[in-house]
Design an enzyme around this catalytic site. Structure first.
Site, PDB file in Angstrom:
ATOM      1  N   HIS A  70      20.554 -19.869 -32.443  1.00 60.57           N
ATOM      2  CA  HIS A  70      20.782 -21.258 -32.873  1.00 60.57           C
ATOM      3  C   HIS A  70      21.684 -21.989 -31.897  1.00 60.57           C
ATOM      4  CE1 HIS A  70      19.544 -20.759 -37.354  1.00 60.57           C
ATOM      5  NE2 HIS A  70      18.570 -21.275 -36.629  1.00 60.57           N
ATOM      6  N   GLU A 100      22.021 -15.122 -51.199  1.00 59.91           N
ATOM      7  CA  GLU A 100      23.016 -14.750 -50.188  1.00 59.91           C
ATOM      8  C   GLU A 100      24.379 -14.494 -50.802  1.00 59.91           C
ATOM      9  OE1 GLU A 100      22.822 -17.635 -47.012  1.00 59.91           O
ATOM     10  OE2 GLU A 100      20.859 -16.920 -46.410  1.00 59.91           O
ATOM     11  N   ARG A 123      12.089 -33.921 -61.198  1.00 60.02           N
ATOM     12  CA  ARG A 123      12.915 -32.724 -61.399  1.00 60.02           C
ATOM     13  C   ARG A 123      12.165 -31.431 -61.122  1.00 60.02           C
ATOM     14  NH1 ARG A 123      14.382 -35.674 -65.934  1.00 60.02           N
ATOM     15  NH2 ARG A 123      16.296 -36.850 -65.620  1.00 60.02           N
ATOM     16  N   ARG A 129      21.019 -10.812 -47.405  1.00 60.11           N
ATOM     17  CA  ARG A 129      20.064 -11.776 -46.834  1.00 60.11           C
ATOM     18  C   ARG A 129      20.444 -12.222 -45.420  1.00 60.11           C
ATOM     19  NH1 ARG A 129      16.375 -16.431 -49.785  1.00 60.11           N
ATOM     20  NH2 ARG A 129      15.351 -17.038 -47.865  1.00 60.11           N
ATOM     21  N   LYS A 132      10.796  -9.214 -45.046  1.00 61.50           N
ATOM     22  CA  LYS A 132      11.563 -10.361 -45.547  1.00 61.50           C
ATOM     23  C   LYS A 132      11.660 -10.337 -47.077  1.00 61.50           C
ATOM     24  CE  LYS A 132      12.636 -15.172 -45.290  1.00 61.50           C
ATOM     25  NZ  LYS A 132      12.505 -16.475 -44.673  1.00 61.50           N
ATOM     26  N   HIS A 139      19.880 -14.887 -34.593  1.00 63.08           N
ATOM     27  CA  HIS A 139      19.997 -16.316 -34.884  1.00 63.08           C
ATOM     28  C   HIS A 139      21.381 -16.872 -34.566  1.00 63.08           C
ATOM     29  CE1 HIS A 139      16.124 -15.657 -36.647  1.00 63.08           C
ATOM     30  NE2 HIS A 139      16.004 -16.908 -37.043  1.00 63.08           N
ATOM     31  N   ASN A 172      19.007 -12.886 -40.259  1.00 63.11           N
ATOM     32  CA  ASN A 172      19.372 -13.781 -39.153  1.00 63.11           C
ATOM     33  C   ASN A 172      19.615 -13.054 -37.847  1.00 63.11           C
ATOM     34  OD1 ASN A 172      19.322 -16.340 -40.469  1.00 63.11           O
ATOM     35  ND2 ASN A 172      21.094 -15.666 -41.631  1.00 63.11           N
ATOM     36  N   LYS A 224      13.598 -20.796 -49.180  1.00 64.35           N
ATOM     37  CA  LYS A 224      14.481 -21.817 -48.605  1.00 64.35           C
ATOM     38  C   LYS A 224      13.649 -23.009 -48.158  1.00 64.35           C
ATOM     39  CE  LYS A 224      18.312 -19.017 -46.935  1.00 64.35           C
ATOM     40  NZ  LYS A 224      19.085 -18.600 -45.751  1.00 64.35           N
ATOM     41  N   GLU A 238       9.734 -13.774 -34.493  1.00 63.35           N
ATOM     42  CA  GLU A 238      10.140 -13.435 -35.860  1.00 63.35           C
ATOM     43  C   GLU A 238       9.472 -12.138 -36.319  1.00 63.35           C
ATOM     44  OE1 GLU A 238      12.552 -14.930 -37.341  1.00 63.35           O
ATOM     45  OE2 GLU A 238      12.663 -16.917 -36.412  1.00 63.35           O
ATOM     46  N   HIS A 263      11.877 -22.520 -31.342  1.00 69.69           N
ATOM     47  CA  HIS A 263      12.792 -21.691 -32.131  1.00 69.69           C
ATOM     48  C   HIS A 263      12.656 -20.214 -31.759  1.00 69.69           C
ATOM     49  CE1 HIS A 263      15.109 -20.414 -35.603  1.00 69.69           C
ATOM     50  NE2 HIS A 263      14.101 -19.667 -36.012  1.00 69.69           N
TER      51      HIS A 263
HETATM   52  N1  LIG Z   1      12.412 -21.972 -44.955  1.00 72.27           N
HETATM   53  C1  LIG Z   1      12.677 -20.954 -44.173  1.00 72.27           C
HETATM   54  O1  LIG Z   1      13.123 -19.891 -44.612  1.00 72.27           O
HETATM   55  C2  LIG Z   1      12.416 -21.093 -42.711  1.00 72.27           C
HETATM   56  C3  LIG Z   1      12.424 -19.959 -41.894  1.00 72.27           C
HETATM   57  C4  LIG Z   1      12.124 -20.117 -40.546  1.00 72.27           C
HETATM   58  C5  LIG Z   1      11.824 -21.368 -40.035  1.00 72.27           C
HETATM   59  N2  LIG Z   1      11.833 -22.441 -40.879  1.00 72.27           N
HETATM   60  C6  LIG Z   1      11.496 -23.775 -40.371  1.00 72.27           C
HETATM   61  O2  LIG Z   1      10.175 -23.759 -39.862  1.00 72.27           O
HETATM   62  C7  LIG Z   1      10.040 -24.794 -38.894  1.00 72.27           C
HETATM   63  C8  LIG Z   1       9.261 -24.277 -37.709  1.00 72.27           C
HETATM   64  O3  LIG Z   1       7.982 -23.923 -38.167  1.00 72.27           O
HETATM   65  P1  LIG Z   1       6.740 -23.636 -37.202  1.00 72.27           P
HETATM   66  O4  LIG Z   1       7.159 -22.740 -36.115  1.00 72.27           O
HETATM   67  O5  LIG Z   1       5.623 -23.276 -38.092  1.00 72.27           O
HETATM   68  O6  LIG Z   1       6.503 -25.024 -36.475  1.00 72.27           O
HETATM   69  P2  LIG Z   1       6.044 -26.461 -37.017  1.00 72.27           P
HETATM   70  O7  LIG Z   1       5.926 -26.481 -38.469  1.00 72.27           O
HETATM   71  O8  LIG Z   1       7.010 -27.408 -36.385  1.00 72.27           O
HETATM   72  O9  LIG Z   1       4.600 -26.629 -36.374  1.00 72.27           O
HETATM   73  C9  LIG Z   1       4.463 -26.601 -34.991  1.00 72.27           C
HETATM   74  C10 LIG Z   1       3.224 -27.357 -34.534  1.00 72.27           C
HETATM   75  O10 LIG Z   1       2.053 -26.585 -34.810  1.00 72.27           O
HETATM   76  C11 LIG Z   1       1.053 -27.426 -35.376  1.00 72.27           C
HETATM   77  N3  LIG Z   1       0.211 -26.557 -36.199  1.00 72.27           N
HETATM   78  C12 LIG Z   1       0.540 -25.968 -37.365  1.00 72.27           C
HETATM   79  N4  LIG Z   1      -0.456 -25.176 -37.779  1.00 72.27           N
HETATM   80  C13 LIG Z   1      -1.457 -25.289 -36.878  1.00 72.27           C
HETATM   81  C14 LIG Z   1      -2.750 -24.700 -36.746  1.00 72.27           C
HETATM   82  N5  LIG Z   1      -3.196 -23.782 -37.628  1.00 72.27           N
HETATM   83  N6  LIG Z   1      -3.507 -25.036 -35.685  1.00 72.27           N
HETATM   84  C15 LIG Z   1      -3.036 -25.906 -34.762  1.00 72.27           C
HETATM   85  N7  LIG Z   1      -1.820 -26.484 -34.813  1.00 72.27           N
HETATM   86  C16 LIG Z   1      -1.033 -26.170 -35.859  1.00 72.27           C
HETATM   87  C17 LIG Z   1       1.822 -28.468 -36.134  1.00 72.27           C
HETATM   88  O11 LIG Z   1       1.078 -29.648 -36.303  1.00 72.27           O
HETATM   89  C18 LIG Z   1       3.024 -28.690 -35.225  1.00 72.27           C
HETATM   90  O12 LIG Z   1       2.715 -29.636 -34.231  1.00 72.27           O
HETATM   91  C19 LIG Z   1      11.442 -25.260 -38.554  1.00 72.27           C
HETATM   92  O13 LIG Z   1      11.666 -26.494 -39.166  1.00 72.27           O
HETATM   93  C20 LIG Z   1      12.337 -24.197 -39.194  1.00 72.27           C
HETATM   94  O14 LIG Z   1      13.580 -24.723 -39.619  1.00 72.27           O
HETATM   95  C21 LIG Z   1      12.098 -22.325 -42.179  1.00 72.27           C
END
Ligand SMILES: NC(=O)c1ccc[n+]([C@@H]2O[C@H](COP(=O)([O-])OP(=O)(O)OC[C@H]3O[C@@H](n4cnc5c(N)ncnc54)[C@H](O)[C@@H]3O)[C@@H](O)[C@H]2O)c1
Length: 355
Positions: A242, A226, A110, A231, A216, A238, A235, A132, A174, A255
């Site tokens: 998206h 939201e 939990r 909030r 942010k 987006h 986006n 999130k 971003e 992305h």
């Molecule tokens: N929760 C939220 O509010 C929110 C907001 C935006 C995006 N997201 C999510 O974030 C994700 C995308 O995140 P991302 O862009 O960080 O990509 P990712 O987490 O998919 O990582 C991308 C790649 O980079 C590698 N990597 C990570 N850190 C590294 C480092 N320091 N050195 C070398 N390689 C490294 C990872 O192994 C992976 O292969 C998506 O799933 C998206 O939905 C969430």
């Protein structure tokens, strides 16, 4: 409650002093969660700072981590390691890893506390901020999830020079978005860095990250769940982005690349609707382009299909599509009264095929 700024630190080289930055004495155990790529690079260095009985759990890199199967595998490993309710999970990785870890921590017994140590630019300025988290399901992104604030977020910009250039670029979208939404100084800083983040020296990189996070956090503070229509302003780009990501096939485009095109679409729409001066629209496109981000829709994508996909956007309150429009750098607003024919003409003019 949004994470308090006292629980967030941004410090060059912070990963070498993690134990000093987290009050481990409050917990019976901790667990380190990372992905297989990141843990190969940094896992041992982090483990060495934590108590001897700290397990390291690894997940597949990137989006493959964000499944219910991976969450279940993690819960089983946590249970087998006899982790009690008083456990701190330390998530060390990109946005996908942080999303999965915070979600898994939120459900295990939990809810156990989580500290996020984001390792990509995108996760530093976006995914690790705002609470999130979740997993993908049925072709949808983050379909199953929670809003749950981490106990601690530790941002170490010194991880970025090692990041693959395409990941850095994706995160820059971003950062640019944050400038457009709420920080004209950040936008100008980016313009004057001449598009080359590799030329950013530590103080500038740290300032860019810190300003993006502030934008942010400020918005999430006002409307965490939201409920007030604030909030969704985060986006920007987006709605279009998206749809472009989905139509290209998830994973075909990063992305941030899709968000860059989406921001140019939003700027074009804002300009055609008479809100945004055309020279500011040009500055937005030029800035994205200068960071190596795409600004045109791939011609293989159909404008009608993109509109159909936009209609499924989570922000829409009913069948009307909610767009985030730009008034000036630092000021954005929502509008859900734009007829599809206007959107279609923008999509076609920016590269989509007219079918
Ligand atoms: N929760 C939220 O509010 C929110 C907001 C935006 C995006 N997201 C999510 O974030 C994700 C995308 O995140 P991302 O862009 O960080 O990509 P990712 O987490 O998919 O990582 C991308 C790649 O980079 C590698 N990597 C990570 N850190 C590294 C480092 N320091 N050195 C070398 N390689 C490294 C990872 O192994 C992976 O292969 C998506 O799933 C998206 O939905 C969430």
């Amino acid at each position: 409650m949004q994470i308090e700024s006292s629980n967030l630190s941004i410090q060059w080289g912070a990963r070498a002093q993690l134990a000093e930055q987290i009050d481990l004495s409050r917990y019976a155990r901790c667990a380190l969660v990372s992905d297989t790529s990141v843990s190969t690079l940094y896992g041992q260095g982090i483990l060495d700072q934590l108590p001897n009985n700290t397990p390291l759990f690894t997940l597949p890199p990137g989006e493959k981590a964000k499944t219910l199967q991976e969450a279940e595998r993690l819960w089983e490993q946590m249970y087998a390691a006899q982790l009690p309710r008083s456990t701190l999970m330390i998530a060390f990785g990109g946005g996908a890893l942080c999303d999965l870890a915070n979600f898994a921590a939120g459900c295990y017994m939990r809810g156990v506390d989580v500290a996020l140590v984001p390792t990509t630019l995108l996760s530093m300025v976006d995914a690790a901020i705002g609470g999130k988290c979740g997993v993908n399901l049925g072709g949808g992104k983050s379909t199953i999830g929670l809003i749950r604030q981490p106990k601690r977020v530790i941002v170490d910009p010194s991880l970025l020079p090692e990041l693959p250039p395409e990941e850095l670029r994706s995160g820059m979208a971003e950062v640019i978005k944050a400038g457009i939404i709420g920080d004209p100084t950040l936008f100008s800083l980016l313009e004057s860095s001449a598009g080359s983040i590799s030329r950013c020296y530590p103080p500038l990189l740290t300032e860019i990250i810190s300003r993006s996070i502030d934008v942010k956090m400020n918005i999430v503070d006002q409307d965490e769940r939201e409920e007030l229509g604030i909030r969704p302003l985060l986006n920007l780009g987006h709605t279009f982005g998206h749809a472009i990501e989905s139509a290209s096939g998830w994973g075909a485009m990063r992305h941030g690349e899709a968000i860059s095109i989406g921001m140019v679409c939003a700027a074009e729409l804002s300009s055609r609707e008479g809100y945004l001066p055309s020279d500011v629209r040009e500055r937005i496109e030029k800035l994205c382009f200068s960071f190596g981000l795409p600004t045109r829709i791939p011609p293989a994508l159909s404008a009608s299909q993109l509109i159909r996909l936009m209609r499924q956007d989570k922000k829409n309150l009913n069948s009307d599509i909610t767009y985030i429009l730009i008034r000036e750098i630092g000021s954005v607003f929502t509008n859900n009264k734009i007829p599809d024919c206007k959107i279609k003409s923008i999509l076609v003019d920016l590269g989509a095929n007219p079918t």
